[in-house]
Write a protein that holds these residues in place. Structure first.
Motif, PDB file in Angstrom:
ATOM      1  N   LEU A   6       2.522   1.990  -3.149  1.00  0.00           N
ATOM      2  CA  LEU A   6       1.648   2.523  -4.286  1.00  0.00           C
ATOM      3  C   LEU A   6       1.163   4.190  -4.006  1.00  0.00           C
ATOM      4  O   LEU A   6       0.385   4.679  -4.747  1.00  0.00           O
ATOM      5  CB  LEU A   6       0.145   1.692  -4.372  1.00  0.00           C
ATOM      6  CG  LEU A   6       0.082   0.406  -5.039  1.00  0.00           C
ATOM      7  CD1 LEU A   6      -1.159  -0.459  -4.672  1.00  0.00           C
ATOM      8  CD2 LEU A   6       0.345   0.685  -6.434  1.00  0.00           C
ATOM      9  N   GLY A   7       1.827   4.645  -3.149  1.00  0.00           N
ATOM     10  CA  GLY A   7       1.861   5.919  -2.497  1.00  0.00           C
ATOM     11  C   GLY A   7       0.708   6.475  -1.648  1.00  0.00           C
ATOM     12  O   GLY A   7       0.727   7.377  -1.388  1.00  0.00           O
ATOM     13  N   MET A   8       0.072   5.310  -1.043  1.00  0.00           N
ATOM     14  CA  MET A   8      -0.656   6.021   0.020  1.00  0.00           C
ATOM     15  C   MET A   8       0.145   6.052   1.149  1.00  0.00           C
ATOM     16  O   MET A   8       0.967   5.540   1.761  1.00  0.00           O
ATOM     17  CB  MET A   8      -1.648   4.372   0.355  1.00  0.00           C
ATOM     18  CG  MET A   8      -2.606   3.962  -0.513  1.00  0.00           C
ATOM     19  SD  MET A   8      -3.698   2.890   0.218  1.00  0.00           S
ATOM     20  CE  MET A   8      -4.003   1.829  -1.498  1.00  0.00           C
ATOM     21  N   ASN A   9      -0.539   7.070   1.969  1.00  0.00           N
ATOM     22  CA  ASN A   9       0.267   7.553   3.173  1.00  0.00           C
ATOM     23  C   ASN A   9      -0.222   6.530   4.292  1.00  0.00           C
ATOM     24  O   ASN A   9      -1.075   5.473   4.154  1.00  0.00           O
ATOM     25  CB  ASN A   9      -0.161   8.812   3.739  1.00  0.00           C
ATOM     26  CG  ASN A   9      -1.590   9.031   3.864  1.00  0.00           C
ATOM     27  OD1 ASN A   9      -2.485   8.192   4.318  1.00  0.00           O
ATOM     28  ND2 ASN A   9      -1.933  10.398   3.685  1.00  0.00           N
ATOM     29  N   GLN A  67      -3.991   6.106   5.003  1.00  0.00           N
ATOM     30  CA  GLN A  67      -4.925   5.494   3.565  1.00  0.00           C
ATOM     31  C   GLN A  67      -4.663   3.980   3.815  1.00  0.00           C
ATOM     32  O   GLN A  67      -5.566   3.569   3.429  1.00  0.00           O
ATOM     33  CB  GLN A  67      -4.382   6.205   2.387  1.00  0.00           C
ATOM     34  CG  GLN A  67      -4.874   7.670   2.428  1.00  0.00           C
ATOM     35  CD  GLN A  67      -4.178   8.293   1.029  1.00  0.00           C
ATOM     36  OE1 GLN A  67      -3.014   8.213   0.931  1.00  0.00           O
ATOM     37  NE2 GLN A  67      -4.690   9.197   0.620  1.00  0.00           N
ATOM     38  N   ALA A 127       0.843  -1.135   0.093  1.00  0.00           N
ATOM     39  CA  ALA A 127       0.053  -0.048  -0.052  1.00  0.00           C
ATOM     40  C   ALA A 127       0.872   1.138  -0.141  1.00  0.00           C
ATOM     41  O   ALA A 127       0.704   2.303  -0.791  1.00  0.00           O
ATOM     42  CB  ALA A 127      -0.792   0.094   1.116  1.00  0.00           C
ATOM     43  N   ARG A 128       1.834   1.350   0.935  1.00  0.00           N
ATOM     44  CA  ARG A 128       2.644   2.504   0.820  1.00  0.00           C
ATOM     45  C   ARG A 128       3.446   2.401  -0.520  1.00  0.00           C
ATOM     46  O   ARG A 128       3.794   3.578  -0.942  1.00  0.00           O
ATOM     47  CB  ARG A 128       3.815   2.036   1.858  1.00  0.00           C
ATOM     48  CG  ARG A 128       3.249   2.221   3.371  1.00  0.00           C
ATOM     49  CD  ARG A 128       2.359   3.404   3.757  1.00  0.00           C
ATOM     50  NE  ARG A 128       3.129   4.738   3.649  1.00  0.00           N
ATOM     51  CZ  ARG A 128       3.658   5.228   4.451  1.00  0.00           C
ATOM     52  NH1 ARG A 128       3.677   4.622   5.775  1.00  0.00           N
ATOM     53  NH2 ARG A 128       4.358   6.412   4.430  1.00  0.00           N
TER      54      ARG A 128
END
Lengths: 498, 256
Positions: free
Chosen positions: A395-398, A401, A392-393
């Motif tokens: 993929l750019g999620m903080n 998120q 998830a990280r």
């Protein structure tokens, strides 16, 4: 074998004859002074004017007095199951009780006193209580007097007079209507309360099971003797309990036992049915069930929200903050729910936080259970593979998120079974709020059962009600589990493919 | 303006250690846009850690990384952590990552997997995100699998879906951490083929791999690492036919 029976019989007869020589009397010291209580909070110093009276009676009839402790609400049921011979604790005979137990001649009488806060000028008499909230003792006669004489009144019943007076001080109730001697005792010891009015009259009697009619006759004779020789006066004077009602009572020494005893023989020889039919109770149980249910649902919601917060803080914050979260969790689950309940309801008003009973109940249940839910959430999040967070990280999620969309949905599937467990446990623990004046299922049960003397049938009904209101949630959780559990979903899908 | 002359990826003096054990020491290299670079080396040589540093899944202890002109300095992290992590988030948007264990989201369908980050991170509309997801699934040969859940797919299909998921964020660089290591042999080729296709489209890719044949055939050049250092960077033919370093020779002997 025969020898064994003989031995048992011998033992039984020995213990029976030993019991014959004592008078087992019951009271609830928790219900307070000056009836029967522990002096200075020292549990070895039992005292009170009723203790003096019963010991004098025991002395007269030639028995040794043995004290048995029981909760005030179940003093009468305790008689019925033979835990003790008599109960003496400010018991006022009435019609429903008279169908279950027999009563002695009254040994004390007083009027009911209306207590208000020192600075309250509005309420000067019972009639001023229109529209007010008044605290009384559970199962006491004062509630009937108030409801009978005043149109618009909100009566709250408490387990003990400490609680009534505490809530009077902190303003949850506007006034309290208590037995005169109790009111006098407490008001004398506190500067912030005063008595403004006296109404009605209550007469205390000693209660015993119907089969102890012979004992009761002896007790009546003893009471009459005490009235005659002034020993009853002496005890009443010693505790400063003298009043007009009592003086009138003490002057009349004629026992009314003969008529009553005939009455009772008729009544109990026919093995009367005591309860008034279960159908009549159903509306009460239905109403109580909605209270229990809403307590549980709101309580669990608080638990889930607060628990999730605690778990987040515990897992994702720097050490010193998560340390605080750990401390809160351990403290919440390491202390009894009952104490937390009393603390929130009766304790917090000391620092100016006054919650309604329902509010206090929901908050306490919710916050107590949030500690368990926090650990559930933590375990659930730990069960989600670490790679999920990394993916998830990446993929750019903080972090938030990733938690919200990836970790928590998966964690929730893991924690659903323990969550359901806790909901059922909370549903049952909600019975504790009966101690902060909420009338829910358990309280309704003890009220109905102790009045109808039917702990068996009503108990079975109330257990069934608990079970039934929990059941839909269990089924719902099972369904959700099937849907959310990823392995299971795989399993079912594969099965259906074939 | 001058970006076009600069290399797309610039790494200099990258250092990383866990406690007392040094994992990476003084790694420096440049990668031009459109290159396919394979990183090889024995297990535990730090090649996976290097990849994770490039994507900021690990915080570098020393040195600097710059990808598409976003510069990350280890010294910035020491000075201002929140600024660093904001910049790291921006850098990550330019970098796609594919893991050995796929790490698909098991609670989402393939379409859900691919659209999630688009809608959450880039606030893309659901329709647009779906269109792109369908296009990418088609591209990796999974056009009919959009509504399937990851558990119902083979390893090769999962890995191709993971590549599509990373591509959906329109990265400038793709990183692969042993993408074929947990696959059955017959599925390896379908994943490698996707990477070859991407190379033809001009995607910049860094692959940590044990697939020497693929490394040899497809790479523009190869980085050989050992003990946290780059031993040799060279042309794919050069390194396999005539390794410059003894350590490289010994390693390759076991594989070829």
């Amino acid at each position: 074998m025969r020898a064994l029976f003989a031995l048992l019989f011998l033992l039984a007869s020995v213990s029976a004859s030993a019991e014959d020589r004592v008078l087992k009397w019951a009271a609830d010291p928790g219900s307070g002074a000056p009836n029967v209580f522990y002096a200075d909070g020292d549990l070895s110093k039992l005292c009170g004017f009723e203790k003096d009276i019963i010991e004098k009676i025991a002395n007269i009839i030639g028995r040794g007095a043995v004290f048995c402790q029981n909760d005030w609400e179940v003093l009468i049921p305790g008689l019925r199951v033979g835990l003790y011979d008599v109960a003496i604790n400010g018991i006022v005979p009435d019609d429903t009780l008279s169908s279950a137990v027999i009563f002695s001649d009254p040994y004390y009488a007083c009027s009911l006193s209306l207590i208000v806060r020192e600075q309250n000028d509005r309420i000067q008499s019972v009639l001023d209580c229109n529209g007010a909230t008044v605290g009384v003792l559970q199962n006491a006669k004062s509630e009937a007097i108030l409801v009978g004489s005043i149109k618009k009144i909100n009566v709250i019943s408490y387990p003990s007079e400490y609680c009534v007076l505490e809530d009077l001080r902190n303003g949850r109730v506007d006034a309290a209507l208590l037995d005169g001697q109790i009111a006098a005792y407490y008001v004398a010891n506190s500067s912030d309360l005063r008595i403004v009015d006296s109404v009605g009259e209550v007469k205390y009697s000693i209660a015993a099971a119907p089969e102890n009619i012979a004992l009761m006759c002896e007790i009546d004779r003893a009471i009459a003797a005490m009235k005659m020789d002034g020993s009853l006066d002496a005890i009443v004077a010693k505790w400063h309990l003298d009043n007009d009602s009592y003086r009138k009572l003490a002057a009349n020494v004629r026992s009314i036992r003969p008529e009553i005893s005939k009455n009772f023989q008729e009544k109990f020889s026919k093995d009367v049915k005591l309860h008034g039919g279960y159908l009549k109770m159903l509306p009460f149980f239905a109403k109580a069930a909605t209270v229990t249910l809403s307590l549980s649902i709101f309580g669990m919601s608080v638990a889930i929200i607060f628990g999730l917060g605690l778990a987040m803080v515990r897992v994702f914050t720097p050490r010193w903050i998560s340390g605080i979260a750990i401390l809160i969790i351990e403290f919440l689950r390491g202390t009894p729910l009952l104490i937390q309940m009393f603390f929130v309801f009766y304790g917090l008003p000391y620092i100016g936080i006054r919650l309604s009973p329902m509010c206090a109940g929901i908050l306490t249940l919710g916050i107590n259970y949030s500690s368990y839910e926090a650990e559930n959430f933590r375990a659930g999040m730990a069960a989600v593979p670490h790679g999920q967070m990394e993916a998830a990280r990446a993929l750019g999620m903080n972090q938030w998120q990733a938690l919200r969309h990836v970790i928590l949905p998966q964690a929730f599937a893991f924690i659903l079974p323990p969550l359901t467990n806790d909901f059922i446990a909370l549903l049952k623990d909600s019975s504790l709020v009966s101690l902060i004046t909420i009338v829910e299922l358990t309280r309704t049960y003890t009220m109905i059962a102790s009045n109808s003397m039917d702990f068996f049938g009503t108990g079975a009904i109330v257990a069934l009600v608990y079970f039934l209101i929990g059941l839909p949630f269990v089924c719902l959780a099972r369904l959700a589990e099937k849907y959310l559990r990823l392995e299971k979903r795989a399993y079912f899908a594969r099965k259906s493919l074939k | 303006m001058s970006n076009c002359t600069k290399p797309l990826i610039h790494v200099s003096n990258l250092c990383k250690s866990y406690g007392n054990s040094k994992i990476l020491s003084g790694i420096s290299f440049d990668i031009e846009s459109g290159d396919l670079v394979s990183v090889i080396g024995p297990s535990g040589c730090g090649k996976s850690t290097l990849l994770r540093c490039l994507n900021c899944l690990e915080v570098l202890d020393d040195g600097e990384i710059s990808i598409d002109s976003i510069r990350l300095l280890a010294s910035d992290h020491r000075k201002n952590e929140s600024l660093f992590s904001r910049r790291a988030n921006r850098l990550r948007l330019n970098v796609g990552m594919v893991f050995q264990e796929f790490n698909l989201f098991p609670h989402k369908t393939l379409l859900g997997n691919i659209t999630l980050a688009q809608t959450v991170v880039k606030s893309e509309s659901v329709g647009k995100a779906r269109d792109l997801a369908m296009f990418l699934l088609e591209k990796v040969g999974l056009g009919n699998f959009g509504e399937r859940y990851p558990w119902s797919l083979s390893g090769g299909q999962k890995q191709r879906a993971a590549i599509a998921r990373a591509l959906a964020m329109k990265p400038k660089v793709m990183l692969y951490d042993e993408p074929t290591s947990s696959l059955d042999p017959e599925m390896i080729e379908e994943v490698l083929q996707v990477m070859r296709d991407l190379d033809n489209d001009g995607m910049t890719q860094i692959i940590v791999t044990h697939e020497m044949r693929f490394a040899k055939d497809a790479s523009d050049y190869i980085i050989y690492m050992e003990n946290g250092e780059i031993v040799e960077i060279s042309d794919e033919d050069e390194i396999f036919i005539n390794p410059q370093d003894d350590r490289t020779r010994r390693f390759l002997k076991r594989y070829m």
